[in-house]
Every structure is written in C-alpha cells, then in structure tokens.
Design a protein around this motif. Structure first.
Motif, short mmCIF file in Angstrom:
data_model
loop_
_atom_site.label_atom_id
_atom_site.label_comp_id
_atom_site.label_asym_id
_atom_site.label_seq_id
_atom_site.Cartn_x
_atom_site.Cartn_y
_atom_site.Cartn_z
N ALA A 32 30.31 32.42 12.12
CA ALA A 32 29.68 32.02 13.37
C ALA A 32 29.61 30.50 13.50
N SER A 63 22.32 50.83 7.38
CA SER A 63 22.68 49.75 8.30
C SER A 63 22.00 49.91 9.66
N ARG A 120 18.75 36.72 3.42
CA ARG A 120 19.19 38.10 3.20
C ARG A 120 19.34 38.32 1.71
N CYS A 143 29.75 36.61 10.02
CA CYS A 143 29.15 37.46 11.05
C CYS A 143 29.93 38.75 11.29
N TRP A 144 31.10 38.90 10.68
CA TRP A 144 31.87 40.14 10.83
C TRP A 144 33.03 40.10 9.84
N CYS A 153 33.43 32.45 15.52
CA CYS A 153 32.84 33.23 16.61
C CYS A 153 31.57 32.56 17.10
N TYR A 209 23.48 35.53 7.23
CA TYR A 209 24.44 36.39 7.93
C TYR A 209 24.10 36.38 9.41
N GLY A 210 25.14 36.32 10.24
CA GLY A 210 24.94 36.46 11.68
C GLY A 210 24.27 35.28 12.34
N GLU A 211 24.49 34.08 11.81
CA GLU A 211 23.96 32.86 12.41
C GLU A 211 24.99 31.76 12.19
N TYR A 265 31.58 40.72 22.00
CA TYR A 265 30.86 40.39 20.78
C TYR A 265 30.72 38.88 20.55
N LEU A 290 28.49 33.45 18.81
CA LEU A 290 27.80 34.71 19.07
C LEU A 290 27.17 34.72 20.46
#
Length: 255
Positions: free
Chosen positions: A208, A185, A4, A142-143, A252, A135-137, A235, A254
């Motif tokens: 995550a 976004s 990213r 992730c948040w 988290c 991000y998000g892995e 989520y 995911l």
C-alpha cells in the motif's frame, strides 16, 4: 493501526525479496514505501528487515551461493501452525518440496515448495516472528495473489494444503479470479488466484502507498518500470511495475 501479531493458517503472513543487490533494493523501496532497514548480519545470511514505522513489514535477502543469476523475485509465505504437516501434504497433492522444514533461530520454521503449476511459495510457522507486524496500511503488504494459467489445478492443490473457501469473483472465462478465505479471517479473503497466460506462474505481493500516481513517478525516477499506468479498481488504485532488478510488484492506493 495496531500491531499485527498473528495470521490464520493459509493466510500470507510475510514476503521477502530475493535479489543480488539488496542495497539497491533499499534505494528503490525505501522512498516509495517509507521503509527503514535493519541488517541482521551474516549469521542470518545477510537478511535485512524492512521496517514501516519501526515495525517489520517485509524482508530483503541475497540469493544463496551458486544462484546469483536467479532473477529477482518476491517470495510469499503462507502461515502454517503445523508446518511439518502442511509440508508433507505438498507432495501428496502434486507439488514439490525443495527446502524444509528449516528452523530460523529465534524466529520460526520455514519451508519452500513448488505447486503443480510451477509457482514457488513459502510456508512459515511462527516462533518469535509472527510475520508482518503491519498490514493493510501505507508501507505495508495489503494483498497477495497467484498468477497461473492452470487455474483449476492450482485451486485444487492449495485446497489440499489449507481449508480455503475459493469464490469466483469474475465470470470464470474472460476474467477468472478466485478469492480465498480461511477459518479465522472473519469471512474476508486473504489472497487470490488469477488465471493469466504467464510463461512462469508466480506469487506476487501488493504494498500500500498513499498516492499511486506519485508512486508511479517515483518508480520511473528510481530506475523501475511502470507496467501499466495507475488505474482504479474496486479494491483501490493499482500500479503494477517492476523494480530495477526486474522483480514484479504492485503498489496500491487503498480506497
């Protein structure tokens, strides 16, 4: 996942942990998130990069001189293409700027401020460092969310800084949570605001993990404290906890 390299204005783009014992933090977060660490040296204030698969995921830093007794805490930075303009709006909207704009050589501009409810937050204008490259892995942020009892005041303040669209996802009474989207976004929320009776409002980060239940065992074994046993949400499977220094963080798994 691909690297990213940009974040839209208003999206949390980076998080770092201020703590008196960065080496102890490495011992805790490294096994849970699979991080490796790169110490950047005294010229950058003893800053340490947390790497996931060799890519910047977050940071660690000691408190500034004279503030060694401040409680450990994660700092959340909101992306700002024109940081100086956003920083000026902080005071106009009822917040308080405390640092900035400050240039980090070769990386970008940063600022720190307090919102009117008392929560601290950072601003980041990218130069050589766009923010988290993952991000998000698993191993990545992730948040991010703001916890505050003064929900309406917080929503109004941040909407003065950035063009947030704030959507109530709870009932607004028993569960008051707004999800915030920004232009760029793709209609997906970038962060949220949770109304809760905390004595001191704060921003917090979620990271995550592959398995939340295994992470709970690691948290306990590495000196942290599980605040609530892992539970399922729409989520993901969530694990709120504190690290050994007392900083609050949520892991988290995911969906």
């Amino acid at each position: 996942m691909p690297v990213r390299d940009s974040y839209p204005d208003g999206a949390p783009c980076w998080a770092d942990l201020t703590c008196a014992d960065p080496l102890g933090a490495q011992d805790f977060y490294g096994p849970i998130l699979g991080w490796e660490f790169e110490e950047l040296g005294p010229e950058l204030g003893g800053y340490t990069m947390c790497l996931s698969g060799g890519r910047p995921a977050a940071g660690l830093l000691p408190p500034p001189a004279g503030a060694e007794r401040l409680p450990a805490a994660w700092n959340v930075y909101l992306a700002a293409a024109d940081l100086a303009a956003v920083y000026r709006r902080v005071a106009a909207a009822g917040g308080e700027g405390v640092l900035g704009p400050h240039r980090v050589p070769g990386a970008g501009l940063l600022a720190f401020a307090f919102d009117p409810t008392g929560a601290a937050f950072g601003l980041w204008q990218p130069g050589g460092h766009a923010g988290a490259a993952v991000y998000g892995e698993p191993g990545a942020m992730c948040w991010n969310e703001l916890a505050t009892p003064a929900a309406e005041r917080a929503d109004a303040f941040y909407a003065e800084l950035f063009p947030y669209q704030q959507k109530q996802v709870g009932d607004g009474r028993e569960f008051d949570y707004t999800a915030w989207t920004v232009p760029g976004s793709d209609g997906l929320p970038v962060c949220g605001r949770y109304r809760t009776a905390v004595p001191r409002p704060y921003w917090s980060s979620y990271f995550a993990v592959t398995e939340a239940d295994h992470a709970a065992e690691q948290v306990a074994g590495l000196g942290g404290r599980v605040l609530r046993e892992p539970f399922d949400s729409p989520y993901g499977r969530l694990l709120p906890c504190t690290d050994p220094a007392g900083a609050q963080v949520t892991f988290c798994q995911l969906p």
